[in-house]
Motif scaffolding. Sequence first.
Motif, PDB file in Angstrom:
ATOM      1  N   VAL A 158      16.706  23.307 -21.895  1.00  0.00           N
ATOM      2  CA  VAL A 158      17.346  22.217 -22.641  1.00  0.00           C
ATOM      3  C   VAL A 158      18.300  21.529 -21.676  1.00  0.00           C
ATOM      4  O   VAL A 158      19.087  22.191 -20.989  1.00  0.00           O
ATOM      5  CB  VAL A 158      18.142  22.718 -23.863  1.00  0.00           C
ATOM      6  CG1 VAL A 158      18.717  21.524 -24.640  1.00  0.00           C
ATOM      7  CG2 VAL A 158      17.279  23.571 -24.762  1.00  0.00           C
ATOM      8  N   VAL A 159      18.219  20.217 -21.614  1.00  0.00           N
ATOM      9  CA  VAL A 159      19.136  19.425 -20.797  1.00  0.00           C
ATOM     10  C   VAL A 159      19.959  18.560 -21.745  1.00  0.00           C
ATOM     11  O   VAL A 159      19.411  17.718 -22.463  1.00  0.00           O
ATOM     12  CB  VAL A 159      18.373  18.544 -19.785  1.00  0.00           C
ATOM     13  CG1 VAL A 159      19.354  17.671 -18.998  1.00  0.00           C
ATOM     14  CG2 VAL A 159      17.539  19.399 -18.846  1.00  0.00           C
ATOM     15  N   TYR A 160      21.267  18.799 -21.778  1.00  0.00           N
ATOM     16  CA  TYR A 160      22.140  18.055 -22.685  1.00  0.00           C
ATOM     17  C   TYR A 160      22.770  16.858 -21.977  1.00  0.00           C
ATOM     18  O   TYR A 160      23.309  16.986 -20.865  1.00  0.00           O
ATOM     19  CB  TYR A 160      23.250  18.959 -23.230  1.00  0.00           C
ATOM     20  CG  TYR A 160      22.793  19.860 -24.359  1.00  0.00           C
ATOM     21  CD1 TYR A 160      22.472  19.336 -25.608  1.00  0.00           C
ATOM     22  CD2 TYR A 160      22.669  21.238 -24.162  1.00  0.00           C
ATOM     23  CE1 TYR A 160      22.048  20.160 -26.638  1.00  0.00           C
ATOM     24  CE2 TYR A 160      22.248  22.063 -25.192  1.00  0.00           C
ATOM     25  CZ  TYR A 160      21.941  21.518 -26.422  1.00  0.00           C
ATOM     26  OH  TYR A 160      21.518  22.336 -27.446  1.00  0.00           O
ATOM     27  N   HIS A 185      17.042  12.819 -30.072  1.00  0.00           N
ATOM     28  CA  HIS A 185      18.370  12.457 -30.562  1.00  0.00           C
ATOM     29  C   HIS A 185      18.279  12.104 -32.039  1.00  0.00           C
ATOM     30  O   HIS A 185      17.181  11.944 -32.591  1.00  0.00           O
ATOM     31  CB  HIS A 185      18.972  11.299 -29.754  1.00  0.00           C
ATOM     32  CG  HIS A 185      18.121  10.056 -29.723  1.00  0.00           C
ATOM     33  ND1 HIS A 185      17.961   9.227 -30.816  1.00  0.00           N
ATOM     34  CD2 HIS A 185      17.386   9.498 -28.717  1.00  0.00           C
ATOM     35  CE1 HIS A 185      17.180   8.218 -30.491  1.00  0.00           C
ATOM     36  NE2 HIS A 185      16.808   8.362 -29.224  1.00  0.00           N
ATOM     37  N   ALA A 186      19.405  11.993 -32.685  1.00  0.00           N
ATOM     38  CA  ALA A 186      19.433  11.827 -34.144  1.00  0.00           C
ATOM     39  C   ALA A 186      18.920  10.466 -34.587  1.00  0.00           C
ATOM     40  O   ALA A 186      18.619  10.264 -35.765  1.00  0.00           O
ATOM     41  CB  ALA A 186      20.854  12.039 -34.670  1.00  0.00           C
ATOM     42  N   THR A 211      20.733  15.004 -26.991  1.00  0.00           N
ATOM     43  CA  THR A 211      22.152  14.979 -27.318  1.00  0.00           C
ATOM     44  C   THR A 211      22.481  16.278 -28.053  1.00  0.00           C
ATOM     45  O   THR A 211      21.593  17.084 -28.330  1.00  0.00           O
ATOM     46  CB  THR A 211      22.480  13.781 -28.225  1.00  0.00           C
ATOM     47  OG1 THR A 211      21.734  13.912 -29.454  1.00  0.00           O
ATOM     48  CG2 THR A 211      22.108  12.460 -27.559  1.00  0.00           C
ATOM     49  N   ASN A 212      23.746  16.453 -28.403  1.00  0.00           N
ATOM     50  CA  ASN A 212      24.119  17.708 -29.077  1.00  0.00           C
ATOM     51  C   ASN A 212      23.575  17.790 -30.494  1.00  0.00           C
ATOM     52  O   ASN A 212      23.818  18.768 -31.201  1.00  0.00           O
ATOM     53  CB  ASN A 212      25.632  17.911 -29.066  1.00  0.00           C
ATOM     54  CG  ASN A 212      26.377  16.796 -29.770  1.00  0.00           C
ATOM     55  OD1 ASN A 212      25.784  15.934 -30.419  1.00  0.00           O
ATOM     56  ND2 ASN A 212      27.694  16.793 -29.629  1.00  0.00           N
ATOM     57  N   ALA A 213      22.809  16.767 -30.932  1.00  0.00           N
ATOM     58  CA  ALA A 213      22.137  16.849 -32.231  1.00  0.00           C
ATOM     59  C   ALA A 213      21.019  17.881 -32.206  1.00  0.00           C
ATOM     60  O   ALA A 213      20.525  18.306 -33.249  1.00  0.00           O
ATOM     61  CB  ALA A 213      21.559  15.478 -32.617  1.00  0.00           C
ATOM     62  N   PHE A 214      20.618  18.301 -31.005  1.00  0.00           N
ATOM     63  CA  PHE A 214      19.489  19.230 -30.870  1.00  0.00           C
ATOM     64  C   PHE A 214      19.984  20.662 -30.695  1.00  0.00           C
ATOM     65  O   PHE A 214      20.920  20.912 -29.937  1.00  0.00           O
ATOM     66  CB  PHE A 214      18.651  18.846 -29.644  1.00  0.00           C
ATOM     67  CG  PHE A 214      17.435  19.697 -29.437  1.00  0.00           C
ATOM     68  CD1 PHE A 214      16.304  19.500 -30.206  1.00  0.00           C
ATOM     69  CD2 PHE A 214      17.416  20.685 -28.470  1.00  0.00           C
ATOM     70  CE1 PHE A 214      15.176  20.279 -30.015  1.00  0.00           C
ATOM     71  CE2 PHE A 214      16.294  21.473 -28.270  1.00  0.00           C
ATOM     72  CZ  PHE A 214      15.170  21.262 -29.047  1.00  0.00           C
ATOM     73  N   ARG A 244      22.457  29.008 -26.090  1.00  0.00           N
ATOM     74  CA  ARG A 244      21.079  28.934 -26.566  1.00  0.00           C
ATOM     75  C   ARG A 244      20.101  29.412 -25.505  1.00  0.00           C
ATOM     76  O   ARG A 244      18.904  29.537 -25.766  1.00  0.00           O
ATOM     77  CB  ARG A 244      20.767  27.499 -27.011  1.00  0.00           C
ATOM     78  CG  ARG A 244      21.509  27.171 -28.301  1.00  0.00           C
ATOM     79  CD  ARG A 244      21.455  25.736 -28.725  1.00  0.00           C
ATOM     80  NE  ARG A 244      22.326  25.585 -29.906  1.00  0.00           N
ATOM     81  CZ  ARG A 244      23.090  24.549 -30.161  1.00  0.00           C
ATOM     82  NH1 ARG A 244      23.116  23.531 -29.327  1.00  0.00           N
ATOM     83  NH2 ARG A 244      23.844  24.510 -31.247  1.00  0.00           N
ATOM     84  N   ALA A 245      20.613  29.706 -24.337  1.00  0.00           N
ATOM     85  CA  ALA A 245      19.766  30.258 -23.268  1.00  0.00           C
ATOM     86  C   ALA A 245      19.748  31.788 -23.350  1.00  0.00           C
ATOM     87  O   ALA A 245      20.748  32.419 -23.656  1.00  0.00           O
ATOM     88  CB  ALA A 245      20.299  29.831 -21.900  1.00  0.00           C
TER      89      ALA A 245
END
Length: 566
Positions: A158-160, A185-186, A211-214, A244-245
């Motif tokens: 995941v790349v934020y 994204h949202a 984005t942090n929505a995920f 989450r990793a």
Amino acid sequence: MEQLNKKGIKAAAVFSGVSRRETDITLDNCIYSNFRFIYVSPERLKTTLFKERARQMNISLLAVDEAHCISQWGYDFRPPYLEIADFKRSLQIKKIIALTATATKEVKADIISRLGMRDARVFQKSFARANLSYSTFRLENKEQKLLDILKNVPGTSVVYVRTRKQTKTTADFLRRQQISADFYHAGLNGRERSEKQDAWINNRIRVMVATNAFGMGIDKPDVRTVIHLDLPDSLEAYYQEAGRAGRDERKAYAVALFHQQDIDSLKERTEKKTVSPDQLKQTYQALANYYQLAIGSNTFSSLPFQYDQFVRTYNLPILETYTALKKLENEGLIQLNEGFFDLSKLIFTLDRHETYKFQIANPKLDSLIKTLLRLYGGELFNTYLKIKEKEIASLLKTNEDQVKQWLQYLSDQEVINYEPNADCPTITFLTERLDSENLPIDSEQIKRRGRLAIEKVEAVINYMQSGDCRTQIFQRYFDEETSLTCGICDNDLNKKKEMASKEIPVDQVESALDAPRSITDLRALLSEYTEAQIIAALRILMEDGKVVENRGKFLLQVSGIRNGDF
């Protein structure tokens, strides 16, 4: 909820955007059927309808998720959480559990106090994770470092990033480098979000740029790297996202890439997030005008919301207005649902016998009804179920629009109650429309929250630039006493190599490799060192990616990866 239902445990949810009729059916199921769990927002607990129906339920346990939201010291404080204690007292609920992944000492004490938890027992797992290596890199070319990491660490990632635009541009960049990637994204429509998430979970896509929505509610254990290209607003948020990793307990990496401009931008954004009570009142009044709402109207109404149109209509500043809307949400007055999407839902309003009679009288719709029952079962007669028009259309060998027309016809004939998906942003008024001059907002608390936000940003910046063990930084932040370092973060690895270099001739061996050389060559050139010392130095250089071996000879690489982690 969906995970519980898949396991055969009856669970239901009531949330904004759900119709009154569906809410009634859901609450009835929790009273009269064998449902074990019901999920509701704190805002819902205040409504007369829910409180009256809850009194008829056999509530054995009240579970408060994301419990840090109840504390003014938490990073995501939400005033509606303060109503939970009143709900607990009014229904005389004896057992309560509060859950959070990120709570400091002050937050834990606040949770216990505000929920009225007597003789509370606190269960806290260590914030240290033996398999998760934290690293930060201060550099200008973040894209190249991102590529280096993804090329050297196989597996899901995941790349934020901070903005929606960045999700697409970064995913496009990775694809051009032959790395399987997509963006999330949202603001995407619901079908796109669902398909992208499913592809990533099932390893059809390797890297999700988001984005942090995920990430919330996603249970994927085999994430090998979580990479931040932008700095988060708090260590709590970073710890959750990085965490989450490696949930499968195998080695994983959490990496933050930044440069000085990122630090400056983070400070500036945080300062701009401070809004005055007057700005809140102005924004609330503009919303009321936008929807032409009278004072006292529209409790729990979900209305379509186009932000760009809203700010243009009233000539409002873009960033400050968005911040004001989020503050109004934090104050429990509205709820934003960016890109709200849910699958369509339906329930049969006729019983089985009457439905069969309708099928006999309307043979053209017989196949549709049979398909519904074959796909979703007899539970459709008892509760709303989510449906996929595309799936139904495939079985009937037609298109989605035709299926939607048929379902709407059945709904008009009161055979079913069909609620098509709402694929647009919405805004929900959580209270009746109030007089904007008398909004129930706490000005002093708003100022305190502003100061707290600045403190949290300073903690993030300290983490990024610190030379301490990164796991220990998290442990200290969350008040976990320890004298042990993790041994696997970038700072700990650097210290190990620094200590080793005093006895192992790393620099000397690197200098000697001005041409490909064997162990025998190196021993002749560096006769003051033993073969074991030279081999140890070679191992360190190879772990760092500085040296490679080819046919028994060692040679320098042009570019290396720090610490041997990537």
